[in-house]
Design a protein around this motif. Structure first.
Motif, mmCIF file in Angstrom:
data_model
loop_
_atom_site.group_PDB
_atom_site.id
_atom_site.type_symbol
_atom_site.label_atom_id
_atom_site.label_comp_id
_atom_site.label_asym_id
_atom_site.label_seq_id
_atom_site.Cartn_x
_atom_site.Cartn_y
_atom_site.Cartn_z
ATOM 1 N N SER A 43 2.883 -22.691 8.344
ATOM 2 C CA SER A 43 3.646 -23.898 8.634
ATOM 3 C C SER A 43 3.609 -24.787 7.399
ATOM 4 C CB SER A 43 3.029 -24.632 9.822
ATOM 5 O OG SER A 43 1.785 -25.181 9.440
ATOM 6 N N SER A 45 2.787 -27.775 7.175
ATOM 7 C CA SER A 45 1.564 -28.577 7.147
ATOM 8 C C SER A 45 0.373 -27.760 6.637
ATOM 9 C CB SER A 45 1.257 -29.142 8.537
ATOM 10 O OG SER A 45 1.126 -28.096 9.473
ATOM 11 N N ALA A 48 0.820 -27.553 2.902
ATOM 12 C CA ALA A 48 0.476 -28.849 2.318
ATOM 13 C C ALA A 48 -1.040 -29.041 2.292
ATOM 14 C CB ALA A 48 1.140 -29.972 3.103
ATOM 15 N N ALA A 49 -1.724 -28.567 3.333
ATOM 16 C CA ALA A 49 -3.185 -28.689 3.387
ATOM 17 C C ALA A 49 -3.827 -27.856 2.283
ATOM 18 C CB ALA A 49 -3.698 -28.264 4.765
ATOM 19 N N THR A 60 7.872 -33.646 -0.108
ATOM 20 C CA THR A 60 9.144 -33.004 0.209
ATOM 21 C C THR A 60 10.137 -33.355 -0.879
ATOM 22 O OG1 THR A 60 8.707 -33.121 2.579
ATOM 23 C CG2 THR A 60 10.996 -32.806 1.906
ATOM 24 N N GLU A 80 9.006 -28.148 0.526
ATOM 25 C CA GLU A 80 7.703 -28.798 0.360
ATOM 26 C C GLU A 80 7.124 -28.325 -0.967
ATOM 27 O OE1 GLU A 80 5.029 -31.563 1.803
ATOM 28 O OE2 GLU A 80 6.705 -30.807 2.971
#
Length: 200
Positions: A43, A45, A48-49, A60, A80
């Motif tokens: 995902s 997220s 990004a983590a 973004t 992203e």
């Protein structure tokens, strides 16, 4: 006549009941065969983590056509990105899903292995990207330009040129070119990829 009519109604009711029952059975019976779903992707997220754990910041970005002069035109889509900044002011951008991929990507291999590419009197980062089978072009004329920038950007210089490969992986075109020459911009990504990159 009444018996014939009653018999006809009974037959109709029986046929209708059978059809209803069949439809109900089909509705509750086994589902038709469907192909297996593709493996779940990370995902945004999660990507990004991973970016944050490596010391980057996720942002973004959207693509822009810049052409010539001060005109900047937003295009469709978004991605992203993971950005790494150094104290000397240099920066490198890589797609977050490229950095967090479980397996090697073409962008990661290009960064780590530093393949030879042509030099050009034009934009050397674009020439290098094309020479190693990527693209950073936003058109087919020498004056066409573009890159990835923050939403609602109005300054063409804020659109970062990115090299995209056939597997969809994306990395900063200038960062790639500088790394080929032994110069680290932002940070050295070599050990920040989730995947084990051969040659790293």
């Amino acid at each position: 006549m009444k018996r014939s009519y009653a018999l006809a109604v009974s037959v109709l009711a029986l046929v209708s009941g059978t059809a209803v029952a069949a439809n109900a059975a089909n509705a509750t019976g086994p589902a038709p065969h469907r192909p297996a779903a593709a493996p779940a992707q990370h995902s945004p997220s999660a990507d990004a983590a991973w970016c944050a754990r490596q010391g980057g910041r996720a942002e973004t970005r959207v693509p822009y056509y810049t052409g010539t002069g001060n005109k900047i035109t937003p295009l469709g889509g978004e991605r992203e990105m993971c950005l790494f900044s150094a104290t000397d002011g240099s920066e490198i951008m890589i797609a977050a899903d490229t950095l967090a991929a479980d397996k090697p990507t073409l962008a990661a291999l290009a960064y780590v292995r530093k393949p030879d590419g042509p030099s050009s009197p034009g934009n050397p980062s674009i020439a290098y990207c094309q020479g190693i089978n990527g693209t950073a072009m936003f058109g087919n004329r020498p004056t066409d330009g573009g890159g990835w920038g923050p939403r609602n950007e109005t300054d063409p210089s804020k659109a970062t040129s990115a090299c995209m490969f056939a597997d969809g992986s994306v990395i900063d075109a200038w960062g790639l070119k500088y790394h080929k020459g032994g110069v680290i911009r932002g940070t050295d990504l070599t050990k920040k990829f989730r995947a084990t990159i051969p040659g790293a």
